[in-house]
Design a protein around this motif. Structure first.
Motif, PDB file in Angstrom:
ATOM      1  N   ARG A 178      32.805 -18.254 101.469  1.00  0.00           N
ATOM      2  CA  ARG A 178      31.347 -18.306 101.645  1.00  0.00           C
ATOM      3  C   ARG A 178      30.965 -17.931 103.073  1.00  0.00           C
ATOM      4  O   ARG A 178      29.988 -17.217 103.312  1.00  0.00           O
ATOM      5  N   PHE A 179      31.770 -18.392 104.038  1.00  0.00           N
ATOM      6  CA  PHE A 179      31.487 -18.079 105.440  1.00  0.00           C
ATOM      7  C   PHE A 179      31.622 -16.583 105.706  1.00  0.00           C
ATOM      8  O   PHE A 179      30.728 -15.954 106.282  1.00  0.00           O
ATOM      9  N   VAL A 180      32.755 -15.973 105.281  1.00  0.00           N
ATOM     10  CA  VAL A 180      32.977 -14.570 105.639  1.00  0.00           C
ATOM     11  C   VAL A 180      32.071 -13.631 104.843  1.00  0.00           C
ATOM     12  O   VAL A 180      31.624 -12.598 105.374  1.00  0.00           O
ATOM     13  N   HIS A 181      31.789 -13.954 103.590  1.00  0.00           N
ATOM     14  CA  HIS A 181      30.877 -13.087 102.827  1.00  0.00           C
ATOM     15  C   HIS A 181      29.479 -13.110 103.443  1.00  0.00           C
ATOM     16  O   HIS A 181      28.794 -12.084 103.497  1.00  0.00           O
ATOM     17  N   ASP A 182      29.068 -14.266 103.919  1.00  0.00           N
ATOM     18  CA  ASP A 182      27.766 -14.362 104.572  1.00  0.00           C
ATOM     19  C   ASP A 182      27.773 -13.634 105.913  1.00  0.00           C
ATOM     20  O   ASP A 182      26.809 -12.935 106.255  1.00  0.00           O
ATOM     21  N   ARG A 183      28.860 -13.745 106.662  1.00  0.00           N
ATOM     22  CA  ARG A 183      28.928 -13.134 107.993  1.00  0.00           C
ATOM     23  C   ARG A 183      28.946 -11.611 107.922  1.00  0.00           C
ATOM     24  O   ARG A 183      28.287 -10.928 108.713  1.00  0.00           O
TER      25      ARG A 183
END
Length: 501
Positions: A178-183
């Protein structure tokens, strides 16, 4: 299939790509590929075979395969069957794989053609564990799973030489994804490199950044590095992820010409310290790309901190020419402790807790000394020494065990490497401490040892100078294209014993 049964799990992330891009290419290995639908259907077939072989209790499922289409099918099938994936490499030394199989306590083993060829050497470890080599009656849908289930078990090297099993929950990886897809804003138009062996947790980044958005995953074979710019352009790769050692390899092969990697929009590095000149050199070659340095041990799920490299401001944050490891991901916290285990606000061993932290080693005895109880919480001790920089970023100083004492003097090996890299013609250096002596290996222009010692003598006192300095055409690399430090240490021992390494 009811997608709610896979909420916050890795097969649930694959379902995103399947739903959004069913006819798109999910994975490409050489001239062969599978669409999302084809990969899904083949995984259901192998999952059916796994459940039949285990009586419907898949447990931990070993995948003895090496970056073949069958390997990707098998890993997804382990989850579809309701099990835990345990990637194994048939090209690894048999003793190491034997220890992994024994330590994991497998319920089943899925093997591709290369895996089947390796089975005779592993017979004692495999025993009567059922071996799956093809599909069975396909499942109609994946078996329900939850975020608290263990997604995979990977093995890291322990100080004793015995591999340590690291179980990671689905929810640990889900938080990370979730963190990397958002970033990074991945889309189905992105094409992702896959340079890491499947036994390395960074391979999970490659698979599920691609599959979570409906993008394409492209395996990068060793031969691709001979002409990496052409390979990237031919496949339209937009997201690159590798260890930093790849940069020096590509440089040696004359692949870092400015503007030679125009298709890349993201260039991400993890697994080793990223050197400033490597970040700059890759950034010039991939001049349409954002370069980032990711940091994190397997126990903290792929990476837990990140620094975006800026040629104007990042060099000032480098320590010993090593790029900052940046700031923690959302949902992660850290504390620094000194040699006595007391909090230090400025520098010390990095201890981390948060949503990505694993629950503890497969063998509970391996937990000893690896966790810190502080402030009412349990923190994972990374073994890495860092310094807090102005502005809150973290500078990587080296491993706790890379602080060595030579004739009573404490020495940081990374500082010796920094000094070597300042010497004319030296591109990179790796220093090891063996039997109370320092031995430095370097790549670049070969120079006389006496000249290098003289140059180092202008930077360091005599007790910090290496006993031996040896030029290498290239560093030995392990399966994940990281520098094989144990191999260098073995060479140093032979050298100190009077033999050439």
């Amino acid at each position: 299939m009811t997608t709610a049964t896979l909420t916050r799990t890795l097969p649930g992330w694959f379902q995103r790509g399947l739903t959004g891009n069913p006819t798109g290419t999910a994975v490409c290995v050489g001239a062969n590929s599978l669409t999302y639908t084809e990969l899904h259907e083949r995984a259901l077939g192998v999952a059916g075979a796994i459940r039949a072989a285990t009586g419907g209790e898949p447990g931990r499922v070993g995948v003895l395969a090496h970056r073949t289409l069958d390997a990707y099918v098998a890993i997804l099938a382990a989850w579809y069957a309701g099990g835990t994936a345990v990637p194994l490499n048939p090209e690894y030394p048999a003793e190491r794989t034997h220890n992994m199989i024994t330590g994991a306590g497998l319920s089943a083993l899925v093997a591709d053609e290369g895996g089947v060829a390796a089975l005779p050497e592993l017979a004692d470890a495999v025993g009567d564990t059922p071996v799956v080599t093809g599909p069975g009656i396909p499942l109609t849908e994946p078996v329900a799973a939850s975020g608290d289930d263990i997604a995979y078990v990977l093995f890291t090297s322990g100080s004793t030489g015995r591999p340590k099993g690291v179980p990671v929950r689905h929810r640990n990886v889900d938080h990370y994804l979730r963190f990397v897809h958002d970033r990074y804003g991945f889309t189905r138009d992105d094409v992702f490199s896959q340079t890491f062996d499947l036994t390395f947790d960074l391979a999970m980044f490659d698979m599920f950044t691609a599959w979570g958005c409906g993008g394409r995953l492209v395996c990068v074979p060793p031969t691709a590095f001979l002409s990496i710019g052409e390979f990237l352009s031919r496949h339209g790769i937009t997201v690159w992820f590798s260890s930093p050692s790849v940069v020096s390899l590509v440089r040696r092969l004359r692949g870092l010409a400015p503007g030679s990697m125009p298709s890349l929009r993201l260039s991400l590095f993890c697994g080793e310290p990223l050197l400033r000149h490597d970040a700059e050199g890759w950034g010039e070659a991939a001049d349409n790309s954002t370069v980032e340095n990711l940091y994190g041990p397997t126990e903290l799920t792929i990476s837990c901190s990140v620094h975006r490299f800026d040629p104007e401001t990042s060099p000032a944050l480098c320590v010993n020419d090593i790029v900052s490891i940046g700031t923690m991901h959302g949902g992660m916290e850290y504390v620094l402790i000194d040699g006595d285990g007391r909090p230090d606000p400025e520098a010390g061993e990095l201890c981390v807790r948060g949503a990505q932290m694993f629950p503890g080693y497969l063998d509970p005895s391996d937990d000893e000394g690896r966790f810190l109880d502080h402030d009412g919480h349990r923190w994972y001790r990374t073994g890495d020494l860092v310094r807090r920089l102005p502005g809150g970023e973290l500078a990587y100083l080296g491993r706790r065990d890379s602080q060595v004492k030579i004739r009573g003097v404490r020495i940081e090996l990374s500082e010796i490497d920094w000094g070597m890299r300042r010497c004319e013609g030296v591109q990179d250096s790796v220093t090891v401490a063996v039997d109370g002596e320092l031995v430095s290996f370097y790549v670049g222009t070969e120079r006389s040892t006496s000249d290098l010692v003289t140059e180092l003598g202008t930077m360091f006192p005599r007790n910090m100078l290496p006993r031996y300095i040896r030029h290498l055409r290239e560093y030995p690399l392990n399966a994940n294209r990281k520098i094989d430090r144990p191999a260098l240490a073995a060479s140093a021992r032979r050298l100190l014993g009077g033999d050439r390494p």
